[in-house]
Design a protein around this motif. Sequence first.
Motif, short mmCIF file in Angstrom:
data_model
loop_
_atom_site.label_atom_id
_atom_site.label_comp_id
_atom_site.label_asym_id
_atom_site.label_seq_id
_atom_site.Cartn_x
_atom_site.Cartn_y
_atom_site.Cartn_z
N ARG A 159 5.22 -13.65 26.76
CA ARG A 159 4.63 -12.44 26.18
C ARG A 159 5.00 -12.32 24.70
NH1 ARG A 159 5.99 -7.53 24.88
NH2 ARG A 159 8.12 -7.65 25.62
N LEU A 160 6.29 -12.50 24.40
CA LEU A 160 6.73 -12.38 23.01
C LEU A 160 6.20 -13.51 22.14
CD1 LEU A 160 10.41 -11.25 23.67
CD2 LEU A 160 8.51 -9.84 22.85
N GLU A 161 6.12 -14.69 22.71
CA GLU A 161 5.58 -15.83 21.96
C GLU A 161 4.12 -15.59 21.60
OE1 GLU A 161 5.63 -20.64 22.37
OE2 GLU A 161 4.88 -19.50 24.09
N ASP A 162 3.35 -15.05 22.55
CA ASP A 162 1.94 -14.75 22.27
C ASP A 162 1.81 -13.75 21.12
OD1 ASP A 162 1.03 -16.46 24.21
OD2 ASP A 162 0.71 -14.89 25.72
N GLU A 163 2.66 -12.73 21.10
CA GLU A 163 2.63 -11.74 20.01
C GLU A 163 2.93 -12.40 18.67
OE1 GLU A 163 5.28 -8.54 20.94
OE2 GLU A 163 4.21 -8.03 22.77
N LEU B 222 1.07 -14.95 13.52
CA LEU B 222 0.95 -16.16 12.70
C LEU B 222 -0.52 -16.47 12.40
CD1 LEU B 222 2.53 -18.42 11.34
CD2 LEU B 222 2.36 -19.72 13.46
N GLU B 223 -1.37 -16.30 13.40
CA GLU B 223 -2.80 -16.54 13.20
C GLU B 223 -3.38 -15.58 12.15
OE1 GLU B 223 -6.97 -16.47 15.73
OE2 GLU B 223 -5.07 -16.53 16.81
N ILE B 224 -2.98 -14.31 12.24
CA ILE B 224 -3.45 -13.33 11.26
C ILE B 224 -2.96 -13.71 9.86
CG2 ILE B 224 -3.19 -10.93 10.49
CD1 ILE B 224 -3.16 -10.17 13.50
N SER B 225 -1.72 -14.15 9.77
CA SER B 225 -1.18 -14.50 8.45
C SER B 225 -1.91 -15.71 7.87
CB SER B 225 0.32 -14.77 8.53
OG SER B 225 0.58 -16.01 9.15
N MET B 226 -2.33 -16.63 8.72
CA MET B 226 -3.03 -17.81 8.24
C MET B 226 -4.46 -17.49 7.79
SD MET B 226 -0.93 -20.11 8.21
CE MET B 226 0.60 -20.65 8.89
N GLN B 227 -5.00 -16.34 8.24
CA GLN B 227 -6.33 -15.94 7.81
C GLN B 227 -6.31 -15.41 6.38
OE1 GLN B 227 -7.59 -13.12 10.74
NE2 GLN B 227 -7.99 -14.68 12.28
N GLY B 228 -5.13 -15.09 5.87
CA GLY B 228 -5.00 -14.69 4.48
C GLY B 228 -5.17 -13.22 4.21
N ASN B 229 -5.35 -12.38 5.24
CA ASN B 229 -5.55 -10.95 5.01
C ASN B 229 -4.27 -10.16 5.15
OD1 ASN B 229 -8.25 -11.42 4.69
ND2 ASN B 229 -8.76 -10.97 6.79
N ALA B 230 -3.19 -10.76 5.59
CA ALA B 230 -1.97 -10.03 5.85
C ALA B 230 -1.36 -9.51 4.56
CB ALA B 230 -0.97 -10.94 6.56
N GLY B 231 -0.91 -8.26 4.61
CA GLY B 231 -0.23 -7.67 3.47
C GLY B 231 -1.14 -7.17 2.38
N THR B 232 -2.45 -7.27 2.57
CA THR B 232 -3.37 -6.82 1.54
C THR B 232 -4.05 -5.52 1.92
OG1 THR B 232 -5.23 -8.04 2.47
CG2 THR B 232 -3.85 -9.20 0.84
N TYR C 242 4.09 -10.40 8.27
CA TYR C 242 3.14 -11.49 8.47
C TYR C 242 3.51 -12.76 7.72
CZ TYR C 242 0.10 -8.21 10.85
OH TYR C 242 -0.41 -7.32 11.75
N ASP C 243 4.71 -12.84 7.16
CA ASP C 243 5.16 -14.03 6.45
C ASP C 243 5.35 -15.17 7.45
OD1 ASP C 243 6.18 -15.72 4.46
OD2 ASP C 243 8.23 -15.12 4.94
N PRO C 244 4.66 -16.30 7.27
CA PRO C 244 4.78 -17.41 8.23
C PRO C 244 6.22 -17.89 8.42
CG PRO C 244 2.91 -17.78 6.78
CD PRO C 244 3.65 -16.59 6.24
N ALA C 245 7.02 -17.90 7.37
CA ALA C 245 8.41 -18.33 7.51
C ALA C 245 9.20 -17.38 8.40
CB ALA C 245 9.06 -18.44 6.14
N THR C 246 8.95 -16.09 8.25
CA THR C 246 9.62 -15.10 9.10
C THR C 246 9.20 -15.27 10.55
OG1 THR C 246 9.67 -13.52 7.27
CG2 THR C 246 9.92 -12.62 9.47
#
Length: 85
Positions: free
Chosen positions: A62-66, A71-81, A34-38
Amino acid sequence: MGLIGEVLLLPFAPVRGSAWVIRQVLNEAERIYYDPATIRTELAQLEERLESGEIDEEEFDRLEDELLDRLEISMQGNAGTGEWT
């Protein structure tokens, strides 16, 4: 936990240690996933694949949507926690 509890659970120490290691590996994998840079790098690579003709528009979309969902999940701040809403 008291001393007696620790002594009784001592045979399970390797299992508890393994579970901790697995949690740490999972957290790190989620952080990288979920790293935005990745994700931005993957988006750029995806665009290159489209331009080179390796994939078609439908596959690209299809791949772009995924990737954008990640990216949206990572911006919510819950990724990786481990905290998913």
